[in-house]
Design an enzyme around this catalytic site. Structure first.
Site, mmCIF file in Angstrom:
data_model
loop_
_atom_site.group_PDB
_atom_site.id
_atom_site.type_symbol
_atom_site.label_atom_id
_atom_site.label_comp_id
_atom_site.label_asym_id
_atom_site.label_seq_id
_atom_site.Cartn_x
_atom_site.Cartn_y
_atom_site.Cartn_z
ATOM 1 N N CYS A 1 -24.397 -36.716 23.902
ATOM 2 C CA CYS A 1 -23.990 -35.469 23.152
ATOM 3 C C CYS A 1 -23.932 -34.331 24.392
ATOM 4 O O CYS A 1 -24.703 -33.777 25.087
ATOM 5 C CB CYS A 1 -24.694 -35.299 22.317
ATOM 6 N N CYS B 1 -25.748 -31.248 23.148
ATOM 7 C CA CYS B 1 -27.035 -31.437 23.305
ATOM 8 C C CYS B 1 -27.653 -31.204 24.945
ATOM 9 O O CYS B 1 -28.803 -30.615 24.838
ATOM 10 C CB CYS B 1 -27.533 -33.053 23.082
#
Length: 172
Positions: free
Chosen positions: A84, A87
């Protein structure tokens, strides 16, 4: 006194031997010397504390459940995935805030791919998701933030949650 401000503003990087010698030879009084000594002690202490403040550790879902049973402070969880992009951008922000406030909350990280029970158990629909879990009046409480957030947004959410949890905040 100019040197005291220089030290405080510059941190430990300016503490070279010639700089210290210049400070010591140009300080006019014992009072100023005492202030310099106190400043140096505070700088060294702050460096020592930040060096030993724990970065957020990876935690499993089962370990999180066990930690909640004995938690004295809120537990802040960064639920992420290694693939991600947001993230990855949030990770250094989370780590910086965790290092700034090690005694106010417990910070940990949880990889959603390594803990498949997370999405259903904690109703997580996207990553990154930030969870702030705490016990209030004997009941588990959860503040949740979905998606990437900035450091100021994270700090604001932590302040709000700490006020709810125990009436304090992260502000100095």
């Amino acid at each position: 006194m100019l040197y005291l401000h220089k030290i405080a503003a510059g941190g430990c990087g300016h503490l070279t031997r010639p700089f210290l010698q210049e400070c010591l030879t140009t300080l006019p009084s014992a009072h100023d010397m005492k202030k310099l000594t106190i400043s140096l002690i505070l700088i060294v202490f702050a460096s020592f504390v930040s060096a030993f403040a724990a970065a957020p550790e990876e935690i499993s879902f089962n370990a999180l459940i066990q930690a909640l049973k004995t938690a004295r402070h809120p537990i802040v969880v960064d639920v992420y995935a290694t693939w991600c992009g947001p993230c990855k951008r949030f990770a250094p922000i989370f780590e910086d805030v965790a290092l700034q406030y090690p005694s106010r909350a417990t910070f940990c990280k949880m990889d959603i791919d390594r803990n498949p029970e997370i999405p259903q158990a904690l109703e997580i629909t996207s990553v990154p998701t930030l969870l702030i879990l705490y016990i209030r009046d004997g009941k588990l409480q959860c503040e949740k933030s979905l998606g990437f957030i900035t450091e100021s947004e994270l700090t604001a959410l932590l302040n709000k949650t700490l006020k709810l949890a125990d009436g304090s905040s992260l502000e100095y």
